[in-house]
Design a protein around this motif. Structure first.
Motif: not given
Length: 451
Positions: A262-265, A336-337, A312-313
């Motif tokens: 996963g990832w962290i923000h 695109d995001n 989503p990152l």
């Protein structure tokens, strides 16, 4: 593609239809070379040769686990092109390793090494062995078995492997020790070695630092600096860690990183203190990035959702993106995001992390987009500097190596930019990198009789 490059690509598809990564890498290069072939038809024989490895090695690697059970993995070495120097490129230990991935990496390495200005050919290798979850003893036994075969094919003037995903200082040390035992000689046949036994200062930092230097040069063309920019980074391994470190040093704010889980923000930004924690987490504890969000309440952790067709990152608002994890991690929807989120500078710390539709969107929008073969060439550049130091039996200071790395990355940027402009595509670093890298190798191949 024009008729010449399309004919070459069609032959590749007919020969290797089940090698998608290799075909993807080749298509990107061949599309860029169409205008070169129109001006220089003498390069046509080179195209047919450059897409074929000079030598492709596959071998079995038997090893015993701590319980005494036998395991057999596949080992590979792709010696792609030696027109401008000995084969140079990393070894990757990961379950995903196969011929297609290694051929794509070796092919990219040819042009990347050409761009560094150093005399290095291109190669790549590795195994489908997974070091994760293995004891040090099991990793040592595998590495020794791997080198038992690989030693026959490498040498300081023939082929000099380095590390890559799954191959760090521990694995390089085990393999180097086995080579020394077999050959009874102390020579620089691997790069990424420990400082006490032939390594170079700044080698661990080189790919991440170099990527940031390349982005800095791209921003300069618009009269801007990294200072004050918000940066997205993927991955949390060696390249990511030092890309984050250099961004912090230059005054940017990095707000993301990730691993396979996963990832962290962290909207407040990853500080020097927080980066030290990430390094301990990943390099010492070999733990998951999710623990970062437990320690720092300013951060949120999002696990990977395999049902999503995007990451989503890459939807976090930012100015700069540094994909530093693995190949094809940014697809068209991610691109695109990124564009919608305000990103206008992308520097690839990983090899080919953007899919063709993503690359097309970046180029069409005219953002600052540094492809991996240019932006992440810092690692192999300092590997080349390590080879030079080994040959001289001498070590440069950290400041000397950093200055040389900075100069090399600045030169690569200028070469890519100037070449793109020369062929009527100003600002297209993809075309500039492919054409500049190709022409140097092509001229050497022609001079040597295409042997």
């Amino acid at each position: 593609m024009n008729s010449i490059t399309k004919a070459v690509y069609d032959k590749m598809v007919a020969k290797d239809p089940n090698q998608p990564e290799f075909l993807q890498a080749a298509m990107e290069v061949l599309e860029s070379l169409s205008p070169v072939m129109e001006k220089n038809p003498q390069y046509e024989p080179v195209l047919n040769a450059i897409v074929e490895p000079e030598r492709l090695l596959q071998f079995r690697v038997p090893w015993y686990d701590d319980m005494g059970n036998l395991h057999v993995n596949r080992g590979y070495r792709i010696e792609m092109n030696s027109a401008i120097g000995p084969y140079k490129g990393g070894l990757r230990f990961h379950p995903s390793v196969n011929l297609s991935i290694l051929k794509f990496l070796a092919f990219e390495q040819v042009f990347k090494n050409s761009l560094t200005t150093l005399p290095m050919g291109g190669g790549k290798g590795g195994s489908d062995f997974d070091p994760k979850g293995k004891s040090d003893a099991e990793v040592r036994k595998f590495c020794q078995s791997f080198m038992l075969e690989l030693n026959r094919h490498i040498g300081p003037n023939t082929d000099v492997p380095a590390g890559d995903i799954g191959v760090g200082g521990r694995e390089i040390g085990f393999m180097f020790g086995m080579y020394k035992k077999i050959k009874n000689e102390f020579t620089g046949i691997l790069t990424g070695k420990g400082m006490e036994w032939g390594g170079s200062l700044l080698r661990p930092e080189a790919t991440g630092y170099g990527c940031v230097y390349f982005v800095r040069e791209m921003l300069k063309t618009r009269g801007e600096k990294l200072e004050g920019k918000t940066v997205l980074v993927s991955g949390s391994g060696n390249v990511s860690q030092y890309a984050i470190e250099k961004c912090i040093e230059l005054g940017a704010k990095v707000v993301t990183c990730s691993d396979s889980g996963g990832w962290i923000h962290d909207p407040e930004g990853i500080t020097t203190e927080k980066l030290s924690y990430i390094m301990e987490l990943k390099n010492v504890k070999r733990a998951r990035i999710s623990e970062y969000a437990t320690k720092y309440t300013s951060a949120t952790y999002t696990p990977v959702d395999s049902a999503l067709d995007y990451n989503p990152l890459w939807a976090v608002k930012a100015d700069v993106a540094l994909p530093c994890a693995t190949q094809n991690e940014i697809n068209g929807k991610d691109a695109d995001n990124l564009l919608a989120g305000g990103v206008y500078a992308v520097g690839e710390g990983a090899n080919m992390p953007t899919t063709p539709d993503g690359v097309e969107k970046f180029v069409k929008e005219g953002i600052l987009y540094g492809p991996g073969k240019a932006a992440n060439a810092g690692g192999v550049a300092v590997s080349g500097l390590e080879m030079a130091q080994n040959s001289a039996r001498y070590n440069w200071t950290r400041e000397e190596v950093d200055a040389k790395l900075d100069t090399i990355m600045t030169t690569i940027h200028k070469n890519c930019a100037d070449t793109a402009a020369e062929y009527g595509m100003p600002g297209n670093y993809v075309a500039g990198a492919n054409i500049a890298g190709f022409i140097k190798v092509a001229e050497a191949m022609l001079a040597q009789g295409l042997v």
